[in-house]
Motif scaffolding. Structure first.
Motif: not given
Length: 748
Positions: A92, A113, A96-97, A89
């Motif tokens: 992320r 993921i 990734l956000e 997380n």
């Protein structure tokens, strides 16, 4: 026997030193998804120190947010490692956000993921130093652990679609390869597939050039003159066999030489220069499409590495770029010394050929084939030298990289690639450079030969010319490298895997059995994919650099690559432990290597045509000395008399030991390949005219070929317009979204 099983959760709690952002866990991330397996020997449990180090290491992983599961059999202990969802997380959150998610967008809607990213993050943390200042590799050296590996999972689809010999002519599932092995491996196979596809036209043209020589096999004026020259004697070539050879004895080799040394050679060399440029430019376009499809167009490798460092250690301090002129100078000097050593190795091969020539001359069984035997054995020795020096070069390149102290792993990889390829280039091509441009050119002339240490006469070119030597050397090295290397590359891991399976005892527990199956696969390391790339770079060099002397090189490379793709696939999926996935958006430094090889190919092929082949002497004779010098004459071949013109005259009375010859005394003169005056044996006017024209041709050829390469590169954009427009549209949409969500947008 089903092994003893114990399950321990070492997840961190609220007070741990690993600050993670709390985000809802994706449902697709199963709680029993084990990312990695660590293996230790059962004997470590009887050693208190090693058992305690194991426990400390696992507790350190606990503080970093890991769980582990312990399974064991009679000989080994397996620790299944899984990172807590909080680690992923955080990844992320960092990478990734979107920069500014749309209002109301929930974290749960973010992309899960993938397994490749999970493995990569876990591997990075395992590679890092723990609180006790020990890395996992340090513990392996101390015998605390034996090995580690990510698990092969759900690979059946890849085996069915890709990793089978019957799929040799099927399209590769690049997206599936990426989902299983990561972008770096997928890009390697995408590049290799495109390279193989582009070899088809090169191989076809090369074969046509080679076969066109058959049209000259019996009709060539030069071959006719050589085959009918029964009254022309060639001067003795060795010290131990002072025997004159009739020029007509080389009739067969003269015909064979025209298969690859004909007027089409120049056109083929220019074609290959253009081919190399078009191949790279279209590959760049292919890569851009693939990377856009993978949503990696704006991905930054430095940002990725910094994010992984922060995930592993929140207190990580950024390492700035540094440069030391003293260290760089030392590395340059050491590299040059190593290159000089490799060039010296090429000289050792020269000495070998000279000594073997003297030895083989005393063997009656070889007869007149001494030169051929020397060329063949020399190529074999060169191949063995390549195998040995490859290991030495890798060790030297690693030491130089360690001395240079790169900032990150990615920087270390780039520097190592450049150093290792440079050393490998000299190992593979020094002997070919000697044969192409030095062999037979510093030998002096009959009666006054240059000798090694004043004793042994230097080696001569083949009676039919130096192009035959270069052709044979290329054929043997490429043939051995493509066939033997591929056989060893497949049979060694296959046999090793079979032996391990027979020696190991498989458990009845399905999970432990799967871990044991993965354990018995062949080991991989950080060089596994690197070695595959290096192998292809060297092959690409052989395919392009001396292609003027060996037009069949693209065909051999094509056939080899069809096997190589499936061989690598079978190795990676069925015979080796799973490679740690690497993220990438291009093939990195290898692209610069390919571009460098393309430029070297233009220079080398120009020099081969100018100084090694008979193309320039034939053209000069045809338009300056031959019967057509005043204009076309249909009734006569324009190369009539070329053979007599290209051979210099030597009087046998000028031999230092004329009585040492084995031929009749009525031979008063003999011929040899050179342009020298009869009597004083100095270079003739024709030699200097030829030298000037050779140099002029070399300059013209290189400039024309390089200009064509530049024009081809300009005509074919690196990035397709479709990709540019898609990226541009995404930027525009992102700005529009920001504008609409801005509080002031209503005032505009």
């Amino acid at each position: 026997m089903q092994g003893e099983e114990s399950l321990q959760f070492l997840g961190g709690t609220e007070g741990d030193s690993f600050p993670l952002v709390e985000i809802n866990t994706c449902e697709t991330e199963a709680s029993e998804q084990w990312d990695y397996v660590l293996v230790a020997d059962q004997r470590t449990q009887r050693n208190p120190r090693q058992a305690q180090q194991q426990q400390w290491f696992l507790e350190e992983l606990s503080r970093k947010g890991f769980h582990h599961k312990k399974l064991q059999d009679k000989e080994k202990i397996f620790f299944g490692i899984r990172a807590d969802s909080r680690i992923f997380n955080l990844y992320r959150t960092l990478l990734l956000e979107p920069e500014n998610p749309a209002p109301g967008m929930e974290p749960a809607t973010l992309t899960p993921i993938p397994a490749t990213t999970r493995i990569r993050i876990v591997n990075f943390i395992l590679n890092s130093k723990m609180a006790a200042s020990d890395t996992f590799d340090d513990l392996v050296k101390d015998g605390v652990f034996e090995t580690r590996f990510p698990l092969h999972k759900r690979e059946e689809d890849l085996i069915k679609k890709w990793a089978q010999w019957r799929n040799m002519f099927h399209k590769q599932p690049i997206d599936e390869i990426r989902d299983y092995f990561g972008e770096k491996v997928a890009l390697y196979f995408a590049w290799l597939g495109w390279y193989t596809y582009m070899l088809v036209p090169a191989a076809v043209v090369g074969v046509l050039i080679f076969l066109s020589g058959f049209a000259l096999f019996d009709t060539s004026q030069i071959s006719k003159e050589i085959c009918e020259a029964h009254d022309i004697f060639m001067c003795p070539r060795g010290d131990h066999s002072r025997k004159y050879h009739r020029l007509s004895d080389t009739c067969t080799f003269a015909k064979l030489t025209h298969l690859f040394d004909n007027d089409g050679t120049v056109l083929f060399a220019i074609f290959m220069a253009v081919w190399a440029t078009v191949f790279l430019e279209i590959w760049k376009r292919q890569r851009a499409r693939v990377v856009l499809h993978w949503d990696l167009y704006g991905w930054d490798e430095d940002q990725e590495e910094m994010a992984l460092q922060l995930i592993n250690c929140p207190d990580y301090m950024l390492q700035p770029y540094q440069h030391s002129y003293l260290r760089s100078t030392a590395i340059l000097v050491l590299s040059l010394l190593m290159i000089c050593f490799l060039i010296g190795m090429a000289h050792v091969l020269v000495v070998y050929r000279v000594l073997v020539t003297a030895l083989f001359s005393n063997l009656p069984i070889l007869g007149e084939q001494v030169t051929t035997a020397v060329v063949v054995t020399g190529a074999l020795v060169h191949y063995v030298t390549i195998l040995i020096m490859t290991k030495v070069n890798k060790w030297v390149a690693l030491k130089l990289c360690n001395f240079e102290k790169p900032r990150t792993f990615l920087e270390r990889e780039r520097k190592f690639t450049i150093k290792f390829f440079t050393l490998q280039f000299f190992v593979h091509f020094s002997s070919l450079i000697y044969i192409a441009f030095i062999l037979g050119r510093i030998n002096g002339h009959p009666g006054k030969s240059v000798r090694l240490a004043g004793l042994w006469k230097l080696e001569e070119c083949h009676l039919s010319g130096c192009m035959m030597d270069l052709f044979v050397q290329m054929a043997i090295i490429m043939g051995l490298k493509q066939t033997l290397s591929n056989c060893v590359e497949y049979l060694r891991p296959w046999l090793a895997h079979k032996c391990r399976l027979r020696q190991g005892h498989m458990s009845q527990d399905p999970e432990l059995k799967d871990w044991q199956r993965n354990y018995h696969l062949n080991s991989v390391n950080i060089f596994s994919l690197f070695d595959e790339f290096m192998e292809m770079m060297i092959q690409y060099g052989f395919t392009t650099i001396f292609v003027a002397a060996f037009p069949l090189a693209p065909l051999l490379s094509l056939l080899s690559n069809l096997v190589e793709i499936r061989l690598d696939a079978i190795k990676m999926v069925r015979l080796q432990k799973r490679l740690v996935p690497r993220k990438a958006k291009d093939i990195g430094t290898w692209l610069k290597v390919l571009e460098t090889i393309g430029v070297l190919a233009v220079i080398a092929n120009g020099m081969v045509i100018a100084f090694t082949s008979e193309f320039i002497p034939r053209m000069v004779y045809k338009y300056r000395y031959g019967p057509c010098r005043w204009g076309p004459r249909p009734e006569v071949d324009c190369l009539t008399g070329y053979v007599n013109h290209s051979l210099s005259l030597f009087y046998t009375k000028d031999f230092q030991d004329p009585d040492g010859t084995e031929d009749p005394a009525d031979v008063t003169e003999c011929r040899y390949r050179d342009y020298r005056n009869a009597g004083d044996y100095n270079f003739s006017e024709q030699f200097w005219v030829l030298l000037a024209i050779r140099l002029a041709f070399l300059i013209l050829f290189e400039h024309v070929a390089l200009c064509i390469k530049l024009i081809a590169a300009w005509l074919v954009p690196d990035v397709p317009q479709m990709v540019k427009n898609k990226v541009l549209d995404e930027k525009y949409q992102r700005l529009l979204e920001k504008l609409r969500s801005s509080p002031r947008s209503t005032d505009v």
